[in-house]
Enzyme design. Sequence first.
Site, PDB file in Angstrom:
ATOM      1  NE  ARG A  11       1.152 -29.306   2.659  1.00 10.28           N
ATOM      2  CZ  ARG A  11       1.996 -29.641   1.717  1.00 10.28           C
ATOM      3  NH1 ARG A  11       3.331 -29.426   1.775  1.00 10.28           N
ATOM      4  NH2 ARG A  11       1.391 -30.137   0.555  1.00 10.28           N
ATOM      5  CE  LYS A  68      -0.190 -32.639   3.664  1.00 13.72           C
ATOM      6  NZ  LYS A  68      -1.624 -32.663   3.376  1.00 13.72           N
ATOM      7  CG  HIS A  87      -4.418 -25.081   4.875  1.00 22.11           C
ATOM      8  ND1 HIS A  87      -3.212 -25.481   5.175  1.00 22.11           N
ATOM      9  CD2 HIS A  87      -4.798 -25.756   3.711  1.00 22.11           C
ATOM     10  CE1 HIS A  87      -2.817 -26.420   4.113  1.00 22.11           C
ATOM     11  NE2 HIS A  87      -3.891 -26.601   3.538  1.00 22.11           N
ATOM     12  NE  ARG A 134      -0.598 -25.683   1.464  1.00 20.72           N
ATOM     13  CZ  ARG A 134       0.328 -26.166   0.692  1.00 20.72           C
ATOM     14  NH1 ARG A 134       1.350 -25.310   0.794  1.00 20.72           N
ATOM     15  NH2 ARG A 134       0.358 -27.289  -0.163  1.00 20.72           N
ATOM     16  CG  HIS A 185      -0.729 -29.017  -4.449  1.00 17.88           C
ATOM     17  ND1 HIS A 185      -1.617 -28.307  -4.975  1.00 17.88           N
ATOM     18  CD2 HIS A 185      -0.766 -29.393  -2.965  1.00 17.88           C
ATOM     19  CE1 HIS A 185      -2.055 -27.698  -3.734  1.00 17.88           C
ATOM     20  NE2 HIS A 185      -1.870 -28.229  -2.777  1.00 17.88           N
ATOM     21  CE1 TYR A 214      -5.758 -23.010  -2.929  1.00 17.53           C
ATOM     22  CE2 TYR A 214      -4.868 -24.705  -3.774  1.00 17.53           C
ATOM     23  CZ  TYR A 214      -5.148 -24.197  -2.753  1.00 17.53           C
ATOM     24  OH  TYR A 214      -4.761 -24.520  -1.466  1.00 17.53           O
TER      25      TYR A 214
END
Length: 307
Positions: free
Chosen positions: A157, A181, A252, A255, A278, A287
Amino acid sequence: MSGEPLQRAVSDYLSHLGVERGLSANTLASYRRDLRRYVEHLAGRSIDDVAAVQEADVLGFLAALRTGDPDHPPLGPASSARAVVAVRGFHKFCLREGIVALDVTAGVKPPRPAARLPKALDLEQVEAILEASGAPETALARRDRALLEVLYGTGARISEAVGLDVDDLDLTDGTVLLRGKGGKQRIVPVGSFALAAIETYLATSRPTLAALQSGPALFLNARGGRLSRQSAWTVLTKAAQRAGVAVEVSPHTLRHSFATHLLDGGADVRVVQELLGHASVTTTQIYTLVTIERLRETYASAHPRAR
């Protein structure tokens, strides 16, 4: 049960979000904006007491969001869902605080946004952007090339990339420590192209850019401070323009392209999940829809009996 004026209850809820929940200024502003519109909607129904609100009033607000009015354009499913989340949070707060005896939003579900496939660039577009970022050769251009190589080469990110410190890199093992995150960390491999760009930047450019305030930051701006997310975004945007890539490109996008190209190349979805950081494989599985779309397009254009 006697109620409480809506405005006061909303103010108390926003204070709760800001002080006790510690929401960011941007998130708090979104909640304030959505709840202001909710209060206006209820005022139009002559409701100014929290206890007087019924489920039908909340459903009416949701309908008003979708249809719009003279003062507000219609909202899409995602924006409507965000507003409903704010309203539900407000009523749950009122229930916990004893302001109301019933949560009238318990049966109100936010609209589900239509699944949107992530936008991915093809390999030729990515390579054109990377090449454009490093020309002409200057200290900042070498930094830009290293930054974009890291973004595409690791799937990081933008916040993870600009947050890197020099010691987060292990050039011998070819890995980098990314802080994602929720304070979660992961170690991911760095490809040979990204490693070469980083080594060139560290040897020839970072010492030129470094200043007293640089600290351990890997990517520095022209004044020696840590490169910001906004500046990194600008780096990519300008490189895409120089490369002649006409589609909209954001950090992004790299990414998304990283994940899509891995899956196109046969990578296991759970490996890609770990690389992207994730929490759930469900997030990563979107994806796979991109690759299926590509297969479908190729089949339709190439197979003699596809049409």
